[in-house]
Design a protein around this motif. Structure first.
Motif, mmCIF file in Angstrom:
data_model
loop_
_atom_site.group_PDB
_atom_site.id
_atom_site.type_symbol
_atom_site.label_atom_id
_atom_site.label_comp_id
_atom_site.label_asym_id
_atom_site.label_seq_id
_atom_site.Cartn_x
_atom_site.Cartn_y
_atom_site.Cartn_z
ATOM 1 N N LYS A 195 2.887 8.735 10.756
ATOM 2 C CA LYS A 195 1.518 8.147 10.910
ATOM 3 C C LYS A 195 0.510 9.054 11.275
ATOM 4 C CE LYS A 195 0.386 5.223 14.152
ATOM 5 N NZ LYS A 195 0.571 4.257 14.977
ATOM 6 N N SER A 213 -0.571 11.672 8.898
ATOM 7 C CA SER A 213 -1.630 11.449 7.808
ATOM 8 C C SER A 213 -3.175 11.391 8.404
ATOM 9 C CB SER A 213 -1.414 9.990 7.509
ATOM 10 O OG SER A 213 -0.057 9.759 7.424
ATOM 11 N N LYS A 261 -6.089 13.912 7.184
ATOM 12 C CA LYS A 261 -7.295 13.437 6.672
ATOM 13 C C LYS A 261 -8.295 14.016 7.246
ATOM 14 C CE LYS A 261 -8.999 9.367 7.930
ATOM 15 N NZ LYS A 261 -9.309 7.871 7.885
ATOM 16 N N HIS A 312 -7.862 9.306 0.460
ATOM 17 C CA HIS A 312 -7.283 8.049 0.268
ATOM 18 C C HIS A 312 -5.897 7.880 0.265
ATOM 19 C CE1 HIS A 312 -6.828 4.459 -1.891
ATOM 20 N NE2 HIS A 312 -6.065 4.959 -2.841
ATOM 21 N N GLU A 313 -5.242 8.951 -0.242
ATOM 22 C CA GLU A 313 -3.652 9.241 -0.204
ATOM 23 C C GLU A 313 -3.265 9.232 1.285
ATOM 24 O OE1 GLU A 313 -1.474 11.741 -3.068
ATOM 25 O OE2 GLU A 313 -3.766 12.071 -3.776
ATOM 26 N N ASN A 372 -4.860 7.911 3.701
ATOM 27 C CA ASN A 372 -4.874 6.547 4.463
ATOM 28 C C ASN A 372 -4.011 5.709 3.970
ATOM 29 O OD1 ASN A 372 -7.398 7.042 5.742
ATOM 30 N ND2 ASN A 372 -8.575 6.534 3.938
ATOM 31 N N GLN A 373 -3.427 5.884 2.935
ATOM 32 C CA GLN A 373 -2.225 5.136 2.343
ATOM 33 C C GLN A 373 -0.832 5.361 3.138
ATOM 34 O OE1 GLN A 373 -2.215 5.996 -1.993
ATOM 35 N NE2 GLN A 373 -2.559 3.843 -2.488
ATOM 36 N N PHE A 374 -0.926 6.759 3.297
ATOM 37 C CA PHE A 374 0.233 7.184 3.859
ATOM 38 C C PHE A 374 0.201 6.514 5.508
ATOM 39 C CE2 PHE A 374 1.352 10.196 0.880
ATOM 40 C CZ PHE A 374 2.657 10.070 0.343
ATOM 41 N N TYR A 375 -1.035 6.599 6.260
ATOM 42 C CA TYR A 375 -1.128 6.098 7.461
ATOM 43 C C TYR A 375 -0.552 4.673 7.508
ATOM 44 C CZ TYR A 375 -3.041 5.272 11.932
ATOM 45 O OH TYR A 375 -3.342 5.038 13.426
ATOM 46 N N ALA A 376 -1.112 3.950 6.649
ATOM 47 C CA ALA A 376 -0.656 2.331 6.356
ATOM 48 C C ALA A 376 0.795 2.299 6.051
ATOM 49 C CB ALA A 376 -1.663 1.652 5.253
ATOM 50 N N ILE A 377 1.293 3.167 5.315
ATOM 51 C CA ILE A 377 2.731 2.901 5.048
ATOM 52 C C ILE A 377 3.426 3.203 6.329
ATOM 53 C CG2 ILE A 377 4.779 4.089 3.651
ATOM 54 C CD1 ILE A 377 2.976 4.599 1.603
#
Ligand SMILES: [Fe+2]
Ligand SMILES: [Fe+2]
Length: 267
Positions: free
Chosen positions: A22, A25, A29, A41-42, A44-49
């Motif tokens: 996390k 990511s 970024k 954007h990608e 951020n997506q990995f952070y959320a995952i």
């Protein structure tokens, strides 16, 4: 047959490494340029995952059905594989000079991809029933972590303000020490299987522990100084804490190896 020990080990690895992924990511970024909107954007997506995985790992307990954890590990394995591929793609862009002005060192991106790969391998080992690294893996595991520690010393040295001469010098010394330890570990590795004798491994671990403990203390001091805004650097406070936690992890692994050697000796 999967056991409670399997659940405990799995949760320990996933809780530690999902937080690390996390944070990677976030670091990636922060190193992108404003126009790298797709990459941001990608990231951020990995952070959320990984935030989701971390949360879920804390909802499970050692009482959770091992089969459910086995499936969870597969899901996490897939996320780790994806972030690994993302990091390698970013590395490719930086190395081919397609992101001039981006602020992450290629070695740092490569380093975070090695950590993703390590995490992925651990998950696979766990699901195959290998809970603790075997004595056979002691050297490999140390080779992995010694290189990680050597990299950290280099990152710290390069991200401190050049005017912090003493700290830069200390970081450079750590980098040198860990490079030497890494070469020593590789030498021992090529002497397999004769090098797998307990006294040699014991001495090897002792030596590593002393150096890792002192690097850990240095990172802790740096982290505290950065948090208190008492030194000049472009190190994110979370990055300082992140590398400190990774040193703590390595120390815990060294302790676990020592214990397993002691138990083999007393058998
Ligand atoms: Fe990391
Ligand atoms: Fe690291």
């Amino acid at each position: 047959m999967l056991s409670n020990a399997f659940v405990a080990h799995s949760l320990d690895e996933v809780r530690f490494w999902s937080r690390i992924m996390k944070e990677h990511s976030l670091f990636l970024k922060l190193g992108f340029r404003c126009e790298d909107t797709q990459l941001i954007h990608e990231a951020n997506q990995f952070y959320a995952i990984f935030e989701g995985i971390e949360r879920k790992s804390h909802e499970f307990t050692v009482e959770t059905d091992p089969e459910q954890i086995r499936r969870f590990n597969i899901e996490v394995y897939s996320a780790a594989s994806h972030i690994w591929a993302f990091k390698r793609r970013v590395l490719g862009l930086v190395l081919s000079c397609q992101m001039p002005g981006a602020n992450n060192f290629p070695l740092l991106i490569d380093h975070t991809s090695r950590e993703a790969n390590y995490f992925r391998n651990r998950l696979e080992q766990l699901n195959n029933g290998r809970l603790e690294p075997l004595p056979d893996a002691i050297i490999d595991e140390n080779v992995f972590f010694l290189r990680i520690m050597a990299d950290h010393a280099k990152f710290i040295g390069h991200l401190l303000d050049p005017s912090e001469r003493q700290l830069v010098e200390q970081a450079r010394n750590f980098s040198h020490d860990f490079d030497e330890l890494l070469f020593q570990a590789r030498d021992l590795d090529s002497m397999r299987p004769q090098s797998q004798t307990i006294p040699l491994l014991d001495q090897f671990l002792d030596q590593n522990r002393v150096s890792v403990a002192s690097l850990r203390d240095f990172k802790k001091t740096a982290r505290d100084l950065i948090e208190a805004c008492r030194i000049k650097s472009i190190i994110h406070p979370l990055l300082a804490d992140h590398v400190y936690r990774e040193a703590e992890r390595f120390l815990a692994i060294i302790d676990m190896f020592e214990q397993s050697l002691t138990s083999v000796q007393h058998q």
